[in-house]
Design a protein around this motif. Structure first.
Motif, PDB file in Angstrom:
ATOM      1  N   ASN A 166       0.851  -1.184   0.000  1.00  0.00           N
ATOM      2  CA  ASN A 166       0.000   0.000   0.000  1.00  0.00           C
ATOM      3  C   ASN A 166       0.892   1.242   0.000  1.00  0.00           C
ATOM      4  N   PRO A 167       1.144   1.798  -1.189  1.00  0.00           N
ATOM      5  CA  PRO A 167       2.015   2.982  -1.283  1.00  0.00           C
ATOM      6  C   PRO A 167       1.491   4.177  -0.496  1.00  0.00           C
ATOM      7  N   ARG A 168       0.187   4.269  -0.294  1.00  0.00           N
ATOM      8  CA  ARG A 168      -0.359   5.415   0.436  1.00  0.00           C
ATOM      9  C   ARG A 168       0.041   5.376   1.906  1.00  0.00           C
ATOM     10  N   ASP A 180      -9.762  -1.736   4.121  1.00  0.00           N
ATOM     11  CA  ASP A 180     -10.205  -0.340   4.239  1.00  0.00           C
ATOM     12  C   ASP A 180      -9.097   0.619   3.829  1.00  0.00           C
ATOM     13  N   ASN A 181      -7.874   0.320   4.256  1.00  0.00           N
ATOM     14  CA  ASN A 181      -6.740   1.191   3.913  1.00  0.00           C
ATOM     15  C   ASN A 181      -6.463   1.215   2.414  1.00  0.00           C
ATOM     16  N   LEU A 182      -6.832   0.134   1.720  1.00  0.00           N
ATOM     17  CA  LEU A 182      -6.552   0.021   0.286  1.00  0.00           C
ATOM     18  C   LEU A 182      -7.531   0.830  -0.567  1.00  0.00           C
ATOM     19  N   SER A 183      -8.642   1.226   0.006  1.00  0.00           N
ATOM     20  CA  SER A 183      -9.695   1.879  -0.778  1.00  0.00           C
ATOM     21  C   SER A 183      -9.159   3.065  -1.575  1.00  0.00           C
ATOM     22  N   GLY A 184      -9.284   2.990  -2.909  1.00  0.00           N
ATOM     23  CA  GLY A 184      -8.858   4.077  -3.780  1.00  0.00           C
ATOM     24  C   GLY A 184      -7.376   4.134  -4.074  1.00  0.00           C
ATOM     25  N   VAL A 185      -6.615   3.158  -3.609  1.00  0.00           N
ATOM     26  CA  VAL A 185      -5.167   3.122  -3.870  1.00  0.00           C
ATOM     27  C   VAL A 185      -4.949   2.297  -5.141  1.00  0.00           C
ATOM     28  N   GLY A 186      -4.918   2.976  -6.281  1.00  0.00           N
ATOM     29  CA  GLY A 186      -4.888   2.285  -7.559  1.00  0.00           C
ATOM     30  C   GLY A 186      -3.654   1.439  -7.807  1.00  0.00           C
ATOM     31  N   ASP A 187      -2.528   1.787  -7.195  1.00  0.00           N
ATOM     32  CA  ASP A 187      -1.299   1.027  -7.410  1.00  0.00           C
ATOM     33  C   ASP A 187      -0.972   0.097  -6.237  1.00  0.00           C
ATOM     34  N   PRO A 232      -9.366   0.328  -7.585  1.00  0.00           N
ATOM     35  CA  PRO A 232      -9.045   1.415  -8.520  1.00  0.00           C
ATOM     36  C   PRO A 232      -9.695   2.746  -8.152  1.00  0.00           C
ATOM     37  N   GLU A 233     -10.801   2.687  -7.382  1.00  0.00           N
ATOM     38  CA  GLU A 233     -11.508   3.906  -6.989  1.00  0.00           C
ATOM     39  C   GLU A 233     -11.923   3.809  -5.523  1.00  0.00           C
ATOM     40  N   GLU A 234     -12.077   4.951  -4.901  1.00  0.00           N
ATOM     41  CA  GLU A 234     -12.510   5.011  -3.506  1.00  0.00           C
ATOM     42  C   GLU A 234     -13.837   4.267  -3.338  1.00  0.00           C
TER      43      GLU A 234
END
Length: 236
Positions: free
Chosen positions: A155-157, A179-186, A204-206
């Motif tokens: 998870n880069p975010r 939950d943390n992955l939500s919207g993290v496209g990469d 890919p999207e929130e």
């Protein structure tokens, strides 16, 4: 082979019911109730924390296969019981520390009532110790199901992630990472269950997720459906 005299020296007081010996350790604020079945070929021990249930304990000990592996766990089915356990897992003396002061403990197997999804039966001694320390409270018979879940993610975010070998985590930790992955496209999460089956999760999207089965079958879904699918995948 462990003897009754060995048990008396270890526990001070021992009773016999259903062909098994019963005793207990009092540890700080709780009791460990121990059931032991002594045979010529192998000795069996069943332990529960604060729950004294000789019926289930003796049943597990008596239903264990006659010839258990000294190299790896052995999983076997058990009779229906009030706790919902479906199986038990017997591990050799190298996997546990009970009765360490007794010379004849080499053939002492610890038998643990389990829900099938909690263990694969392929665990090494170190993996068993990690799982029982951090995920599955094996001596708490009133526990909720704690499926075996290995996670490989990035998870880069958040900066969170594991290497390709993954990490054993409780289901609640996996759901938090979803939950943390939500919207993290990469980012991604790869989930392995107790059957060594794998699914992947992308977002890919929130609020929108992609569940990938069999490395190729993709399905878009919202969080509620994804969580239900993940829970089914890890427990069934």
């Amino acid at each position: 082979m462990i003897t009754r005299d060995d048990l008396l020296q270890e526990f001070g007081e021992v009773t016999e019911v259903h062909g098994c010996y019963f005793a207990k350790y009092t540890v700080a604020t709780f009791d460990l109730h121990c059931c032991l079945r002594i045979t010529d070929g192998q000795d069996l021990m069943v332990v529960s924390k604060n729950i004294n249930d000789p019926e289930l304990a003796s049943s597990v000990a008596l239903e264990a296969p006659r010839h258990l592996s000294h190299d790896r766990p052995t999983i076997f089915t058990i009779s229906s019981n009030a706790y919902g356990f479906t199986h038990a897992m017997a591990v050799p003396s190298t996997y546990h520390g009970f009765l360490n002061q007794i010379e004849g403990r080499a053939n002492l197997f610890l038998c643990v009532p389990i829900f099938q999804c909690e263990f694969s039966g392929e665990e090494s001694a170190e993996e068993f110790r990690l799982a029982t320390t951090h995920v599955v409270s094996i001596y708490e018979w009133d526990r909720t199901v704690q499926p075996k879940v290995s996670v490989y993610f990035d998870n880069p975010r958040t900066g969170g992630g594991t290497d390709e070998s993954g990490a054993l985590v409780p289901l609640r930790v996996l759901l938090a990472e979803i939950d943390n992955l939500s919207g993290v496209g990469d980012g991604f999460i790869e989930i392995t269950n107790y059957r060594d089956e794998v699914i992947e999760v992308l977002s890919p999207e929130e609020g929108s997720y992609v569940l990938i089965r069999n490395r190729q079958d993709e399905e878009m879904m919202e969080r509620v459906r994804l969580v239900a699918a993940v829970e089914t995948f890890t427990t069934k």
